[in-house]
Design an enzyme around this catalytic site. Structure first.
Site, PDB file in Angstrom:
ATOM      1  N   ARG A  15      97.148 -86.246 -34.920  1.00  0.00           N
ATOM      2  CA  ARG A  15      98.155 -86.754 -33.987  1.00  0.00           C
ATOM      3  C   ARG A  15      98.142 -85.928 -32.703  1.00  0.00           C
ATOM      4  O   ARG A  15      97.467 -84.915 -32.600  1.00  0.00           O
ATOM      5  CB  ARG A  15      99.552 -86.733 -34.606  1.00  0.00           C
ATOM      6  CG  ARG A  15     100.039 -85.364 -35.045  1.00  0.00           C
ATOM      7  CD  ARG A  15     101.252 -85.450 -35.965  1.00  0.00           C
ATOM      8  NE  ARG A  15     101.694 -84.149 -36.429  1.00  0.00           N
ATOM      9  CZ  ARG A  15     102.692 -83.454 -35.906  1.00  0.00           C
ATOM     10  NH1 ARG A  15     103.355 -83.935 -34.875  1.00  0.00           N
ATOM     11  NH2 ARG A  15     103.036 -82.285 -36.389  1.00  0.00           N
ATOM     12  N   SER A 129      98.732 -72.187 -24.293  1.00  0.00           N
ATOM     13  CA  SER A 129      99.985 -72.676 -23.724  1.00  0.00           C
ATOM     14  C   SER A 129     100.355 -71.807 -22.536  1.00  0.00           C
ATOM     15  O   SER A 129      99.976 -70.628 -22.480  1.00  0.00           O
ATOM     16  CB  SER A 129     101.119 -72.602 -24.751  1.00  0.00           C
ATOM     17  OG  SER A 129     102.373 -72.905 -24.163  1.00  0.00           O
ATOM     18  N   TYR A 142     107.004 -68.506 -30.898  1.00  0.00           N
ATOM     19  CA  TYR A 142     105.925 -69.343 -30.368  1.00  0.00           C
ATOM     20  C   TYR A 142     105.197 -68.625 -29.234  1.00  0.00           C
ATOM     21  O   TYR A 142     103.957 -68.579 -29.201  1.00  0.00           O
ATOM     22  CB  TYR A 142     106.503 -70.667 -29.876  1.00  0.00           C
ATOM     23  CG  TYR A 142     105.467 -71.647 -29.376  1.00  0.00           C
ATOM     24  CD1 TYR A 142     104.731 -72.411 -30.280  1.00  0.00           C
ATOM     25  CD2 TYR A 142     105.231 -71.823 -28.022  1.00  0.00           C
ATOM     26  CE1 TYR A 142     103.787 -73.321 -29.840  1.00  0.00           C
ATOM     27  CE2 TYR A 142     104.280 -72.725 -27.571  1.00  0.00           C
ATOM     28  CZ  TYR A 142     103.560 -73.479 -28.476  1.00  0.00           C
ATOM     29  OH  TYR A 142     102.620 -74.369 -28.030  1.00  0.00           O
ATOM     30  N   LYS A 146     101.285 -67.466 -29.054  1.00  0.00           N
ATOM     31  CA  LYS A 146     100.383 -68.001 -28.036  1.00  0.00           C
ATOM     32  C   LYS A 146      99.851 -66.892 -27.131  1.00  0.00           C
ATOM     33  O   LYS A 146      98.725 -66.991 -26.621  1.00  0.00           O
ATOM     34  CB  LYS A 146     101.092 -69.080 -27.225  1.00  0.00           C
ATOM     35  CG  LYS A 146     101.327 -70.360 -28.012  1.00  0.00           C
ATOM     36  CD  LYS A 146     100.014 -70.984 -28.478  1.00  0.00           C
ATOM     37  CE  LYS A 146     100.196 -72.337 -29.115  1.00  0.00           C
ATOM     38  NZ  LYS A 146      98.912 -72.986 -29.474  1.00  0.00           N
TER      39      LYS A 146
END
Length: 239
Positions: A15, A129, A142, A146
């Site tokens: 996805r 990111s 997060y 990253k």
């Protein structure tokens, strides 16, 4: 390198950004695309080879490297975001983000580096990111994972240079996927981001700034932290 005729493995391919990579690779003439996901039955793309793979499971990663010994390009896309703060959040959630977003790509790259070398060098692309360069309340886990993925990208680029492996890091702000669902802000399409990443593989570029937000955040890295975060807050309308 050219993607036409290449053999590529994409993690998190069922996805979002991963699915966009799969479709664009088919359009660009990749000979074979291994579409990896924890649940291989969730891969809906036609004309690919689904492969069951949890990137946090070392045994599954090693099995994938043995099964896909013809891979020339590795796309480390699989990732999670739990919205966990570092000081008050659940430690297990923090570790899960680090396991998926840092150790996952690390395990995959270590396992597939010999495969890439045997097949002429090839390329590795890491979906990182803009949050590798700043953080915000609730995004601590997060952002930390990253930031580690960013340094993983730089380190593997240096370490794999001798075997001719090209390493690309892709940075972006919000992408129109389930992860950013409900966030009222401009988003880049998964196809646009994936296309920019594939362009970098073919052109030899080492870093992709996939949208204006990524460009903006990186432009402030030379500032002192207070000034840098003031600039980010102002851009977010929080000043």
């Amino acid at each position: 390198m050219e993607l036409k005729g290449a053999v590529v493995l994409v993690t998190g391919a069922n996805r979002g950004i991963g699915a966009a990579f799969v479709e664009l690779l088919k359009e660009r003439g990749a000979t074979k695309v291994y579409a990896a996901a924890r649940d291989a039955s969730s891969v809906e793309a036609a004309g690919v080879e689904p492969i069951a793979l949890d990137v946090t499971d070392a045994a599954q990663v090693e099995a994938a490297a043995r099964a896909a010994g013809d891979v020339q390009v590795l796309i480390n896309n699989a990732g999670i975001s739990t919205g966990t703060a570092l000081m008050t959040g659940d430690e297990a959630a923090i570790r899960r983000e680090m396991d998926t977003n840092f150790y996952g790509p690390l395990l995959m790259t270590r396992a597939f580096a010999p495969v890439l070398r045997a097949n002429g060098g090839g390329a590795v692309l890491n979906v990182v990111s803009a949050l590798s360069w700043f953080t915000a309340p609730g995004a601590g886990a997060y952002a930390a994972s990253k930031a580690a993925a960013w340094m993983l990208t730089d380190s593997t680029r240096l370490e794999l240079a001798a075997q001719g492996t090209h390493v690309v890091g892709v940075h972006m702000g919000l992408v129109d996927t389930d992860m950013a669902k409900g966030v009222p802000a401009p988003k880049i399409s998964p196809a646009d981001l994936a296309g920019a990443g594939l362009d970098a593989i073919e052109s030899g570029a080492q870093e992709v700034l996939g949208d204006e937000w990524a460009k903006f955040v990186k432009s402030g890295l030379a500032l002192d932290p207070a000034d840098r975060y003031a600039q980010i807050a102002a851009a977010l309308g929080a000043a």
